[in-house]
Write a protein that holds these residues in place. Sequence first.
Motif, PDB file in Angstrom:
ATOM      1  N   SER A  64      10.718  19.008  58.020  1.00 40.34           N
ATOM      2  CA  SER A  64      11.920  19.984  58.406  1.00 40.34           C
ATOM      3  C   SER A  64      11.690  21.088  58.515  1.00 40.34           C
ATOM      4  CB  SER A  64      13.119  19.446  57.557  1.00 40.34           C
ATOM      5  OG  SER A  64      14.446  19.921  58.427  1.00 40.34           O
ATOM      6  N   ALA A  65      10.679  21.380  59.509  1.00 36.30           N
ATOM      7  CA  ALA A  65      10.327  22.870  59.601  1.00 36.30           C
ATOM      8  C   ALA A  65      11.535  23.537  60.598  1.00 36.30           C
ATOM      9  CB  ALA A  65       8.897  22.986  60.595  1.00 36.30           C
ATOM     10  N   VAL A  66      11.914  24.800  60.239  1.00 34.95           N
ATOM     11  CA  VAL A  66      12.949  25.498  61.121  1.00 34.95           C
ATOM     12  C   VAL A  66      12.539  25.897  62.353  1.00 34.95           C
ATOM     13  CG1 VAL A  66      14.323  27.616  61.211  1.00 34.95           C
ATOM     14  CG2 VAL A  66      13.781  26.295  59.056  1.00 34.95           C
ATOM     15  N   ILE A  67      12.903  25.588  63.619  1.00 32.96           N
ATOM     16  CA  ILE A  67      12.725  25.733  64.886  1.00 32.96           C
ATOM     17  C   ILE A  67      13.369  27.302  65.042  1.00 32.96           C
ATOM     18  CG2 ILE A  67      12.537  25.433  67.294  1.00 32.96           C
ATOM     19  CD1 ILE A  67      10.952  23.474  65.420  1.00 32.96           C
ATOM     20  N   ARG A  68      12.575  28.265  65.166  1.00 35.16           N
ATOM     21  CA  ARG A  68      13.180  29.645  65.204  1.00 35.16           C
ATOM     22  C   ARG A  68      13.642  29.998  66.636  1.00 35.16           C
ATOM     23  NH1 ARG A  68      14.339  31.107  60.113  1.00 35.16           N
ATOM     24  NH2 ARG A  68      12.875  30.754  58.636  1.00 35.16           N
ATOM     25  N   LEU A  69      14.541  30.669  66.789  1.00 36.60           N
ATOM     26  CA  LEU A  69      14.682  31.032  68.165  1.00 36.60           C
ATOM     27  C   LEU A  69      13.834  32.134  68.552  1.00 36.60           C
ATOM     28  CD1 LEU A  69      17.267  31.029  70.139  1.00 36.60           C
ATOM     29  CD2 LEU A  69      18.348  32.685  69.130  1.00 36.60           C
ATOM     30  N   LEU A  70      13.457  33.206  67.666  1.00 34.74           N
ATOM     31  CA  LEU A  70      12.714  34.141  67.965  1.00 34.74           C
ATOM     32  C   LEU A  70      11.324  34.261  66.958  1.00 34.74           C
ATOM     33  CD1 LEU A  70      15.392  36.820  68.571  1.00 34.74           C
ATOM     34  CD2 LEU A  70      13.646  36.075  70.288  1.00 34.74           C
ATOM     35  N   GLN A  71      10.245  34.535  67.422  1.00 36.73           N
ATOM     36  CA  GLN A  71       9.011  34.800  66.606  1.00 36.73           C
ATOM     37  C   GLN A  71       8.532  35.953  66.791  1.00 36.73           C
ATOM     38  OE1 GLN A  71       7.803  32.131  64.767  1.00 36.73           O
ATOM     39  NE2 GLN A  71       9.336  30.725  65.226  1.00 36.73           N
ATOM     40  N   PRO A  72       8.010  36.680  65.408  1.00 38.04           N
ATOM     41  CA  PRO A  72       7.374  37.984  65.628  1.00 38.04           C
ATOM     42  C   PRO A  72       6.526  38.024  66.901  1.00 38.04           C
ATOM     43  CG  PRO A  72       7.601  37.137  63.454  1.00 38.04           C
ATOM     44  CD  PRO A  72       7.919  35.974  64.224  1.00 38.04           C
ATOM     45  N   GLY A  73       6.481  38.983  67.787  1.00 38.32           N
ATOM     46  CA  GLY A  73       5.595  38.990  68.742  1.00 38.32           C
ATOM     47  C   GLY A  73       6.076  38.614  69.954  1.00 38.32           C
ATOM     48  N   ASP A  74       7.499  38.036  70.024  1.00 37.13           N
ATOM     49  CA  ASP A  74       8.279  37.427  71.188  1.00 37.13           C
ATOM     50  C   ASP A  74       8.636  38.703  72.108  1.00 37.13           C
ATOM     51  OD1 ASP A  74       7.575  34.854  70.631  1.00 37.13           O
ATOM     52  OD2 ASP A  74       9.568  34.514  70.227  1.00 37.13           O
ATOM     53  N   ARG A  75       8.204  38.390  73.490  1.00 37.88           N
ATOM     54  CA  ARG A  75       8.954  39.592  74.284  1.00 37.88           C
ATOM     55  C   ARG A  75      10.406  39.388  74.490  1.00 37.88           C
ATOM     56  NH1 ARG A  75       6.268  38.811  79.020  1.00 37.88           N
ATOM     57  NH2 ARG A  75       7.329  40.701  79.969  1.00 37.88           N
ATOM     58  N   VAL A  76      11.095  40.411  74.420  1.00 33.73           N
ATOM     59  CA  VAL A  76      12.533  40.224  74.711  1.00 33.73           C
ATOM     60  C   VAL A  76      13.199  41.239  75.804  1.00 33.73           C
ATOM     61  CG1 VAL A  76      12.992  39.156  72.534  1.00 33.73           C
ATOM     62  CG2 VAL A  76      12.994  41.651  72.673  1.00 33.73           C
ATOM     63  N   ARG A  77      14.313  41.118  76.322  1.00 33.24           N
ATOM     64  CA  ARG A  77      14.961  42.195  77.201  1.00 33.24           C
ATOM     65  C   ARG A  77      16.290  42.639  76.497  1.00 33.24           C
ATOM     66  NH1 ARG A  77      14.795  39.752  82.094  1.00 33.24           N
ATOM     67  NH2 ARG A  77      12.783  41.080  82.568  1.00 33.24           N
ATOM     68  N   ILE A  78      16.359  43.703  76.394  1.00 32.42           N
ATOM     69  CA  ILE A  78      17.743  44.406  75.798  1.00 32.42           C
ATOM     70  C   ILE A  78      18.585  44.434  76.989  1.00 32.42           C
ATOM     71  CG2 ILE A  78      18.814  46.022  74.440  1.00 32.42           C
ATOM     72  CD1 ILE A  78      15.871  46.952  73.553  1.00 32.42           C
ATOM     73  N   SER A  79      19.827  43.884  76.739  1.00 34.69           N
ATOM     74  CA  SER A  79      20.951  44.113  77.728  1.00 34.69           C
ATOM     75  C   SER A  79      22.461  44.407  76.987  1.00 34.69           C
ATOM     76  CB  SER A  79      21.348  42.713  78.342  1.00 34.69           C
ATOM     77  OG  SER A  79      21.645  41.789  77.412  1.00 34.69           O
ATOM     78  N   THR A  80      22.125  46.008  76.968  1.00 32.36           N
ATOM     79  CA  THR A  80      23.521  46.506  76.568  1.00 32.36           C
ATOM     80  C   THR A  80      23.812  47.427  77.749  1.00 32.36           C
ATOM     81  OG1 THR A  80      22.337  48.323  75.701  1.00 32.36           O
ATOM     82  CG2 THR A  80      22.735  46.641  74.086  1.00 32.36           C
ATOM     83  N   SER A  81      25.125  48.199  77.687  1.00 36.57           N
ATOM     84  CA  SER A  81      25.403  48.916  78.777  1.00 36.57           C
ATOM     85  C   SER A  81      24.663  50.276  78.697  1.00 36.57           C
ATOM     86  CB  SER A  81      27.090  49.384  78.327  1.00 36.57           C
ATOM     87  OG  SER A  81      26.948  50.131  77.205  1.00 36.57           O
TER      88      SER A  81
END
Length: 168
Positions: A106-123
């Motif tokens: 039962s490994a945890v499926i992570r939403l984010l892994q270190p090294g993943d590219r993300v986009r920040i969406s704040t004002s």
Amino acid sequence: MQTVTEKRWYLVQCKPRQDLRALANLQQQHYECLLPMRQVERISQGTLQLRSEPLFPGYLFIELDTLQDNWMPIRSTRGVSQMVRFDNEPLPVPQSVIAGVRSHTSAVIRLLQPGDRVRISTSESVGVEAIFEARDGTERVILLLNLLQRDSRVSVPVTHIQRLARHS
């Protein structure tokens, strides 16, 4: 006198989002069932939460004896849609598949892994790209930004980021 047994595993298709209901109702009727689960991280109400979800959503395995079990109640069981069939016959699942499912850790499926590219969406920073580095509690993440040719670490609410598609 020996009793002849033809126990095999079969696949049951469940009604949408009723896997657990089908499992409970089949088990109440004394059928041997298998509903493999996995742990998944999900964002819910603004926080990162660990949830248990079916490994094969919409399906569960059931062990039936072709000679001794009564198959009729299965199709009218709450939560069950139908038995998976091929040429109008229930298709047995190979024992090797069941063994593999049972040995599934039962490994945890992570939403984010270190090294993943993300986009920040704040004002303040709409569309700024960064690299996910780590979690900072349950509601924030630490990101690596490259601003003016210099790497900077920032802490951002997890609800303000979106993972970008991975490149092969």
